[in-house]
Design an enzyme around this catalytic site. Sequence first.
Site, mmCIF file in Angstrom:
data_model
loop_
_atom_site.group_PDB
_atom_site.id
_atom_site.type_symbol
_atom_site.label_atom_id
_atom_site.label_comp_id
_atom_site.label_asym_id
_atom_site.label_seq_id
_atom_site.Cartn_x
_atom_site.Cartn_y
_atom_site.Cartn_z
ATOM 1 C CG ASN A 1 -1.872 1.089 1.388
ATOM 2 O OD1 ASN A 1 -1.894 1.937 0.306
ATOM 3 N ND2 ASN A 1 -2.449 1.679 2.411
ATOM 4 C CE LYS B 1 -0.178 3.247 4.900
ATOM 5 N NZ LYS B 1 0.010 3.464 6.494
ATOM 6 C CG HIS C 1 -5.742 1.581 5.001
ATOM 7 N ND1 HIS C 1 -5.481 2.343 5.917
ATOM 8 C CD2 HIS C 1 -4.613 0.683 4.936
ATOM 9 C CE1 HIS C 1 -4.076 2.368 6.300
ATOM 10 N NE2 HIS C 1 -3.859 1.249 5.791
ATOM 11 C CD GLU D 1 -3.403 5.521 6.407
ATOM 12 O OE1 GLU D 1 -3.341 5.653 5.311
ATOM 13 O OE2 GLU D 1 -2.289 5.108 7.316
ATOM 14 C CD GLU E 1 -2.971 -2.616 7.091
ATOM 15 O OE1 GLU E 1 -2.063 -2.383 6.674
ATOM 16 O OE2 GLU E 1 -3.911 -1.731 6.744
ATOM 17 N N GLY F 1 2.876 1.670 10.489
ATOM 18 C CA GLY F 1 4.015 2.937 10.669
ATOM 19 C C GLY F 1 4.689 3.284 11.672
ATOM 20 C CB SER G 1 5.604 -1.933 11.482
ATOM 21 O OG SER G 1 5.226 -0.837 11.818
#
Length: 370
Positions: free
Chosen positions: A3, A5, A91, A93, A163, A169, A209
Amino acid sequence: GGNWKCNPKTLEEATKLLAEWKNYPSFDRRKIDVFACPMLPHLMKVKVPMERLGVSVCAQNCSKTGEGAFTGEVSCAQLRDSRVNWTMVGHSERRTKYGETDEDVAAKVEQALAAGLKVVLAIGELLEEREAGKTNEINERMLKPVIAKVKAEDWGKIVIAYEPVWAIGTGKVATPDQAEETQAAIRAFMAKAVSEEVAEKVRIQYGGSVTPDNCAELIKKPNIDGFLVGGASLKSSFMEIVAKSIPPIPLKKPKFSKLEDLDPSKKGFNVMVKCTKAAVQADGADGVYEAQVGDSTGVCTISFRNKELADLCKVGDSLRIQNSAVRMVKGFIRLSIDKWSAFKPADEPHSFEVNSKNDVSSTEYELVES
């Protein structure tokens, strides 16, 4: 999967990354599905070079509506028309920064499947939810609206990407045991909410990560079927993660057939036989030896070029032949023992009587194109 992003900043950087990926050994596309999610302005520009590397392009998001007065949206049908075969939905986000609800995500999955797209469905809990012991509750809550809209037979088109939001991240990563425990719980919920068959077959990725250094330990866990990689997918070493994620070839015992089952379309033929005629040099074929072998269903001529094999072809000896090639010589069947074949004495003498009345190699065939 990777991904990207809202990265990289320029198309030049994206193209450079693909050039770096190209420096890594190619992978067997039959053993692993690999996708990457470029941002939309780059997607169609990198699609072809990405696919040449064996990597499918995947949209990062799609609309929960169709075409029409929906400014800023891209419909699933439009993605499909652009020859994009995958989209990611849900996702964290999108959920936390743009307010997408579980129902929104379910509607997007429904739209994507209807358009013929495959779906990467992202789920996962926040740090405070994990600390409160609500991980499984949150994952089940996110899955329920999707399950209500998806037919059992369509789960083969969906990859669940677990996730944990606190690991995305941050440099923090769930331990292999933590990830396995959660993904086993997801699979158990799918078995209860959909079916055992779907639960067994659905692919569940881990994301958060993931790096070339930790992926090898994670992938060993039985309920981790792959990865959704963030920042590390923007590096050339993403291809190291791909290589370490390829499952080993499972070992299985060979299946042995009978000579009566031979036909010109057979490949990789395995058979237990006795030698019925010793090896001699074939007429008109320099360096080629022929012998006859048989089992309880018939006899057949075998051919080979290795003179050492002639010593194994003594009348009455029990033999084991694996991965032999079925050849047609002037219309007649032969079993060809080549460098890919295994030809050796059987582990113990065969007890069957050879049926010498049925000579498979005496029947003439005419090969007709279908």
